[in-house]
Design a protein around this motif. Sequence first.
Motif, PDB file in Angstrom:
ATOM      1  N   ASN A   1      24.344 115.495  16.912  1.00 36.56           N
ATOM      2  CA  ASN A   1      23.275 115.746  17.889  1.00 36.56           C
ATOM      3  C   ASN A   1      23.843 116.248  19.214  1.00 36.56           C
ATOM      4  OD1 ASN A   1      21.175 115.094  16.186  1.00 36.56           O
ATOM      5  ND2 ASN A   1      21.140 112.948  16.790  1.00 36.56           N
ATOM      6  N   ASP A   2      24.941 115.652  19.671  1.00 35.66           N
ATOM      7  CA  ASP A   2      25.582 116.117  20.909  1.00 35.66           C
ATOM      8  C   ASP A   2      26.121 117.537  20.741  1.00 35.66           C
ATOM      9  OD1 ASP A   2      25.007 113.842  22.294  1.00 35.66           O
ATOM     10  OD2 ASP A   2      27.002 112.953  22.090  1.00 35.66           O
TER      11      ASP A   2
ATOM     12  N   THR B   1      23.206 120.013  20.895  1.00 32.11           N
ATOM     13  CA  THR B   1      22.707 120.114  22.266  1.00 32.11           C
ATOM     14  C   THR B   1      23.674 120.922  23.124  1.00 32.11           C
ATOM     15  OG1 THR B   1      21.569 118.011  22.031  1.00 32.11           O
ATOM     16  CG2 THR B   1      21.932 118.801  24.267  1.00 32.11           C
ATOM     17  N   ARG B   2      24.963 120.724  22.931  1.00 36.46           N
ATOM     18  CA  ARG B   2      25.960 121.490  23.679  1.00 36.46           C
ATOM     19  C   ARG B   2      25.827 122.987  23.370  1.00 36.46           C
ATOM     20  NH1 ARG B   2      30.775 119.432  21.805  1.00 36.46           N
ATOM     21  NH2 ARG B   2      30.145 117.490  22.744  1.00 36.46           N
TER      22      ARG B   2
ATOM     23  N   GLN C   1      17.794 117.663  23.057  1.00 39.81           N
ATOM     24  CA  GLN C   1      17.935 116.465  23.881  1.00 39.81           C
ATOM     25  C   GLN C   1      17.922 116.792  25.364  1.00 39.81           C
ATOM     26  OE1 GLN C   1      21.637 114.927  22.292  1.00 39.81           O
ATOM     27  NE2 GLN C   1      20.543 113.343  21.156  1.00 39.81           N
TER      28      GLN C   1
ATOM     29  N   LYS D   1      28.371 115.897  29.516  1.00 40.30           N
ATOM     30  CA  LYS D   1      28.919 115.971  28.155  1.00 40.30           C
ATOM     31  C   LYS D   1      28.348 117.141  27.367  1.00 40.30           C
ATOM     32  CE  LYS D   1      25.673 112.743  25.997  1.00 40.30           C
ATOM     33  NZ  LYS D   1      25.554 111.483  25.273  1.00 40.30           N
ATOM     34  N   TRP D   2      27.230 117.727  27.816  1.00 45.28           N
ATOM     35  CA  TRP D   2      26.618 118.848  27.120  1.00 45.28           C
ATOM     36  C   TRP D   2      26.998 120.192  27.750  1.00 45.28           C
ATOM     37  CZ3 TRP D   2      21.530 115.777  27.426  1.00 45.28           C
ATOM     38  CH2 TRP D   2      21.503 114.810  26.412  1.00 45.28           C
TER      39      TRP D   2
END
Length: 153
Positions: free
Chosen positions: A38-39, A42-43, A115, A146-147
């Motif tokens: 998921n991260d 989103t990135r 997200q 973080k994204w």
Amino acid sequence: MKSMKLVKKVQQGFTLIELMIVVAIIGILAAVALPAYNDYTTRAQVSEAVELLGGLKGPLAAYGYENNAWPTLVAKDPTATQIVATLTGKYSTVDAAVTGAFPTGSIAATMSAGQAKTLLVGLKTADGGQTWDCTKANGVTTVDIKWLPQACK
């Protein structure tokens, strides 16, 4: 003496405990992998916004130095105070106006999916577009660090 026959029983398949161990291992791997996936997605979505904004750096700086003001961005048919730009991507939309008075200004893209939905990715300059800041510290970007792409961290 009677002859004794030894019958060797051949095991077939897996035992219940072996199957339970495999299911537990798959569950643990899924619990770790899904948030990371998921991260990652989103990135990638946030990178689209950074790319849309990155394509505007040169035209904005050139217009600013020629006219001592920031232009308005349009998708087609520009007037004298506008420049043509790609304003909409699959996951983000670029604001049509640069905020601030030349040579200081900022432009933002609003995330429209994932997200990071409704969060902003922004570029800010204090020198007429010679350098642009896309970090979270620029006061425009609200997307979690973080994204953000590596260049914006």
